[in-house]
Design an enzyme around this catalytic site. Structure first.
Site, PDB file in Angstrom:
ATOM      1  N   HIS A  30       0.814  -1.221   0.000  1.00 10.31           N
ATOM      2  CA  HIS A  30       0.000   0.000   0.000  1.00 10.31           C
ATOM      3  C   HIS A  30       0.848   1.273   0.000  1.00 10.31           C
ATOM      4  CE1 HIS A  30      -2.980   2.998   0.936  1.00 10.31           C
ATOM      5  NE2 HIS A  30      -2.462   3.204   2.137  1.00 10.31           N
ATOM      6  N   HIS A  54       3.796   7.327   4.903  1.00 11.20           N
ATOM      7  CA  HIS A  54       2.639   8.008   5.505  1.00 11.20           C
ATOM      8  C   HIS A  54       1.993   7.263   6.671  1.00 11.20           C
ATOM      9  CE1 HIS A  54       0.200   5.365   2.880  1.00 11.20           C
ATOM     10  NE2 HIS A  54      -0.794   5.625   3.713  1.00 11.20           N
ATOM     11  N   ASP A  55       2.157   5.945   6.753  1.00 11.30           N
ATOM     12  CA  ASP A  55       1.545   5.175   7.840  1.00 11.30           C
ATOM     13  C   ASP A  55       2.532   4.782   8.935  1.00 11.30           C
ATOM     14  OD1 ASP A  55      -1.179   5.096   7.264  1.00 11.30           O
ATOM     15  OD2 ASP A  55      -0.970   3.399   5.896  1.00 11.30           O
ATOM     16  N   GLU A  58       1.598   6.237  12.451  1.00 10.51           N
ATOM     17  CA  GLU A  58       0.307   5.769  12.945  1.00 10.51           C
ATOM     18  C   GLU A  58       0.300   4.269  13.235  1.00 10.51           C
ATOM     19  OE1 GLU A  58      -4.208   5.677  11.175  1.00 10.51           O
ATOM     20  OE2 GLU A  58      -3.012   7.468  10.815  1.00 10.51           O
ATOM     21  N   ASP A  59       1.009   3.489  12.432  1.00 17.29           N
ATOM     22  CA  ASP A  59       0.855   2.038  12.495  1.00 17.29           C
ATOM     23  C   ASP A  59       2.112   1.258  12.860  1.00 17.29           C
ATOM     24  OD1 ASP A  59      -1.813   2.315  11.800  1.00 17.29           O
ATOM     25  OD2 ASP A  59      -1.430   2.110   9.660  1.00 17.29           O
ATOM     26  N   ASP A 116      -3.372   8.175  -0.907  1.00 18.65           N
ATOM     27  CA  ASP A 116      -3.673   7.116   0.054  1.00 18.65           C
ATOM     28  C   ASP A 116      -5.096   6.608  -0.150  1.00 18.65           C
ATOM     29  OD1 ASP A 116      -3.962   5.512   2.346  1.00 18.65           O
ATOM     30  OD2 ASP A 116      -4.268   7.240   3.664  1.00 18.65           O
TER      31      ASP A 116
END
Length: 295
Positions: A30, A54-55, A58-59, A116
């Protein structure tokens, strides 16, 4: 090593134990796809790198300090802008926060967020074709909530200004959630500035205006559309009354001034409502046409 190569290696390691939701596909597919979308859109290196990363905040266990040291403040700013700050809030609260933040976000943040969501909605579209409505079962919220969110994203991402990638997201959201246009060929008209300008020149419904411009509308393949717009705008089609009120309030809230108790204002908003409904346009698209001084 380039910034993008470094971002690829960093993200691949950070997401190494994760899979895409409800699948056995490695999650890193992704972020890589998001970076490719941004690259095809001609975005700068920092934005492409941020898309790949980008993640990570957050992840994964990645910290802001790590991103700042390795990739610099520009990349960190975009990654932070694409991260949900409060994971303890409800899904609805988190998504509403995202929609509000994106309205005033910088273009790099909006482009990255758009890429995204574009990859996500394309994946949803593919799964719907493969598995049918059962595809929604892998989400925390079902179809209706996802429709609210994705349509809200199109509005929020375009609230401040439009950019080409947003057209792709808008098309995908329409394909997944509908409604479909009465005539598929009309889709290109909502992004045709020549058509929109020409259409608003007939906004007050004067027959002479329509007759004078008929050859141009016919050349654009828009004569049937314009006939339907005017038919449903004067008076406003009962089916459109609720949207008429919402659009009027939206334009006033955004600073578009109309003469109070003016029949002309009612006609103008009615025309805009009918045009918006028949072309599946979003309120911000109508606002931008007003704001750049069409009238």
């Amino acid at each position: 090593m380039s910034l993008i190569d470094k971002a690829i290696e960093f993200a691949a390691f950070a997401h190494r134990e994760q899979n895409r939701k409800g699948t056995e596909i490695p999650y890193i597919s992704h972020p890589f796809a998001v970076g490719m979308i941004l690259q095809r859109a001609g975005c700068p290196e920092e934005v492409i790198a941020a898309g790949i990363l980008h993640d990570t905040l957050e992840d994964t266990q990645t910290t802001e300090e790590e991103l700042l040291a390795l990739f610099g403040p520009a990349v960190l700013e975009v990654v932070k802008g694409c991260s949900e700050p409060d994971k303890g809030a409800s899904w609805e609260e988190r998504k509403q926060h995202t929609l509000e933040e994106l309205k005033s976000a910088s273009l790099p943040i909006r482009q990255t967020s758009c890429a995204d969501k574009l990859h996500n909605i394309r994946s949803i579209h593919r799964d719907l074709q493969r598995y049918g409505e059962a595809a929604w079962s892998r989400f925390k919220r079902g179809r209706s909530s996802q429709e609210w969110y994705y349509k809200g994203l199109v509005e929020s991402l375009g609230y401040n200004s439009r950019f080409p990638m947003l057209d792709d997201l808008e098309d995908e959201v329409e394909d997944v959630f509908g409604p479909r246009l009465e005539v598929p060929e009309w889709k290109g008209l909502r992004r045709n500035r020549k058509f929109i300008d020409l259409a608003f020149e007939t906004a007050y419904g004067n027959p002479e205006d329509m007759q004078q411009r008929q050859p141009q509308f016919e050349t654009l393949g828009a004569w049937e559309l314009m006939a339907k717009v005017h038919q449903r705008a004067y008076p406003i089609d009962r089916e459109y009354e609720e949207e008429f009120g919402r659009l009027a309030s939206y334009l006033l809230e955004r600073g578009i001034e109309f003469e109070s108790n003016s029949e002309g204002s009612i006609i103008l908003i009615g025309f805009s409502t009918a045009l918006m409904r028949l072309l599946n346009m979003y309120p911000h698209e109508v606002y931008h046409h007003f704001n750049r001084g069409i009238l």
